[in-house]
Design a protein around this motif. Sequence first.
Motif, PDB file in Angstrom:
ATOM      1  N   LEU A   1       0.562  -0.833  -0.032  1.00 38.41           N
ATOM      2  CA  LEU A   1      -0.098   0.063  -0.086  1.00 38.41           C
ATOM      3  C   LEU A   1       0.789   1.096   0.100  1.00 38.41           C
ATOM      4  CD1 LEU A   1      -2.931   0.798   0.426  1.00 38.41           C
ATOM      5  CD2 LEU A   1      -2.085   1.280   3.232  1.00 38.41           C
ATOM      6  N   ASN A   2       0.238   1.739  -0.625  1.00 35.23           N
ATOM      7  CA  ASN A   2       0.932   2.998  -0.158  1.00 35.23           C
ATOM      8  C   ASN A   2       0.720   4.155   0.518  1.00 35.23           C
ATOM      9  OD1 ASN A   2       0.955   6.124  -1.405  1.00 35.23           O
ATOM     10  ND2 ASN A   2       1.831   6.032  -3.396  1.00 35.23           N
ATOM     11  N   ARG A   3       2.439   4.507   0.978  1.00 38.36           N
ATOM     12  CA  ARG A   3       1.457   5.518   2.392  1.00 38.36           C
ATOM     13  C   ARG A   3       0.667   6.754   2.162  1.00 38.36           C
ATOM     14  NH1 ARG A   3       6.139   6.368   6.189  1.00 38.36           N
ATOM     15  NH2 ARG A   3       5.066   7.553   6.167  1.00 38.36           N
ATOM     16  N   THR A   4       0.940   7.465   0.949  1.00 39.65           N
ATOM     17  CA  THR A   4      -0.682   8.337   1.292  1.00 39.65           C
ATOM     18  C   THR A   4      -2.036   8.203   0.878  1.00 39.65           C
ATOM     19  OG1 THR A   4       0.678   9.001  -0.817  1.00 39.65           O
ATOM     20  CG2 THR A   4      -1.685   9.709  -0.483  1.00 39.65           C
ATOM     21  N   THR A   5      -2.064   6.642   0.672  1.00 39.76           N
ATOM     22  CA  THR A   5      -3.768   5.549   1.090  1.00 39.76           C
ATOM     23  C   THR A   5      -3.119   5.692   2.897  1.00 39.76           C
ATOM     24  OG1 THR A   5      -2.928   5.092  -1.244  1.00 39.76           O
ATOM     25  CG2 THR A   5      -4.658   4.157   0.110  1.00 39.76           C
ATOM     26  N   PHE A   6      -2.251   5.591   2.801  1.00 37.24           N
ATOM     27  CA  PHE A   6      -2.644   4.639   4.533  1.00 37.24           C
ATOM     28  C   PHE A   6      -2.840   6.149   4.968  1.00 37.24           C
ATOM     29  CE2 PHE A   6      -1.378   5.375   8.962  1.00 37.24           C
ATOM     30  CZ  PHE A   6      -1.126   3.966   9.238  1.00 37.24           C
ATOM     31  N   TYR A   7      -1.691   7.212   4.716  1.00 37.23           N
ATOM     32  CA  TYR A   7      -2.811   8.512   5.861  1.00 37.23           C
ATOM     33  C   TYR A   7      -3.839   8.711   5.022  1.00 37.23           C
ATOM     34  CZ  TYR A   7       1.402   8.122   8.143  1.00 37.23           C
ATOM     35  OH  TYR A   7       2.699   7.883   8.541  1.00 37.23           O
ATOM     36  N   GLN A   8      -4.617   8.349   3.670  1.00 37.63           N
ATOM     37  CA  GLN A   8      -6.426   9.064   3.369  1.00 37.63           C
ATOM     38  C   GLN A   8      -7.194   8.665   5.277  1.00 37.63           C
ATOM     39  OE1 GLN A   8      -6.162   7.959  -0.737  1.00 37.63           O
ATOM     40  NE2 GLN A   8      -5.378   9.990  -1.303  1.00 37.63           N
ATOM     41  N   HIS A   9      -6.725   7.408   5.206  1.00 38.01           N
ATOM     42  CA  HIS A   9      -7.447   5.955   5.911  1.00 38.01           C
ATOM     43  C   HIS A   9      -7.108   6.861   7.679  1.00 38.01           C
ATOM     44  CE1 HIS A   9      -9.401   4.641   2.243  1.00 38.01           C
ATOM     45  NE2 HIS A   9      -8.389   4.671   2.341  1.00 38.01           N
ATOM     46  N   TYR A  10      -5.661   6.743   7.757  1.00 37.63           N
ATOM     47  CA  TYR A  10      -5.478   6.754   9.236  1.00 37.63           C
ATOM     48  C   TYR A  10      -4.290   8.289   9.390  1.00 37.63           C
ATOM     49  CZ  TYR A  10      -7.570   1.688   8.524  1.00 37.63           C
ATOM     50  OH  TYR A  10      -7.746   0.639   8.327  1.00 37.63           O
ATOM     51  N   GLN A  11      -4.648   7.828  10.718  1.00 37.13           N
ATOM     52  CA  GLN A  11      -4.106   9.168  11.222  1.00 37.13           C
ATOM     53  C   GLN A  11      -2.682   8.711  10.990  1.00 37.13           C
ATOM     54  OE1 GLN A  11      -5.434  11.385  14.487  1.00 37.13           O
ATOM     55  NE2 GLN A  11      -6.553  12.594  12.523  1.00 37.13           N
ATOM     56  N   ASP A  12      -2.439   7.907  12.278  1.00 38.24           N
ATOM     57  CA  ASP A  12      -1.059   7.501  12.654  1.00 38.24           C
ATOM     58  C   ASP A  12      -1.219   5.624  12.735  1.00 38.24           C
ATOM     59  OD1 ASP A  12      -2.366   6.783  14.708  1.00 38.24           O
ATOM     60  OD2 ASP A  12      -1.227   8.870  15.633  1.00 38.24           O
ATOM     61  N   LYS A  13      -0.381   4.873  13.223  1.00 37.78           N
ATOM     62  CA  LYS A  13      -0.619   3.758  13.146  1.00 37.78           C
ATOM     63  C   LYS A  13      -1.375   3.088  14.599  1.00 37.78           C
ATOM     64  CE  LYS A  13       3.627   2.767  16.491  1.00 37.78           C
ATOM     65  NZ  LYS A  13       4.378   2.007  16.630  1.00 37.78           N
ATOM     66  N   TYR A  14      -1.504   4.180  15.463  1.00 38.89           N
ATOM     67  CA  TYR A  14      -2.253   4.388  16.729  1.00 38.89           C
ATOM     68  C   TYR A  14      -3.654   4.066  15.771  1.00 38.89           C
ATOM     69  CZ  TYR A  14       1.616   4.533  19.133  1.00 38.89           C
ATOM     70  OH  TYR A  14       2.770   4.776  19.573  1.00 38.89           O
ATOM     71  N   ASP A  15      -3.986   5.044  15.280  1.00 36.76           N
ATOM     72  CA  ASP A  15      -5.551   5.381  14.724  1.00 36.76           C
ATOM     73  C   ASP A  15      -5.837   3.698  13.570  1.00 36.76           C
ATOM     74  OD1 ASP A  15      -7.798   6.129  13.955  1.00 36.76           O
ATOM     75  OD2 ASP A  15      -7.200   7.427  12.768  1.00 36.76           O
ATOM     76  N   LEU A  16      -4.743   3.220  13.355  1.00 35.02           N
ATOM     77  CA  LEU A  16      -5.365   1.930  12.891  1.00 35.02           C
ATOM     78  C   LEU A  16      -5.610   1.262  13.295  1.00 35.02           C
ATOM     79  CD1 LEU A  16      -5.156  -0.073  10.275  1.00 35.02           C
ATOM     80  CD2 LEU A  16      -2.481  -0.511  11.001  1.00 35.02           C
TER      81      LEU A  16
END
Length: 41
Positions: free
Chosen positions: A24-39
């Motif tokens: 997954l692209n980091r940009t896509t990750f940050y579109q859905h989550y603020q950080d790993k704690y949010d995930l």
Amino acid sequence: MFELLAEKEWGKISVQDITQRANLNRTTFYQHYQDKYDLLH
């Protein structure tokens, strides 16, 4: 995430580790989550 947790402790897992494992692209990750704690929630 569970695979990474089996390999590393939580504090050593980076967003880059997560996105690489998920192919997954980091940009896509940050579109859905603020950080790993949010995930985690």
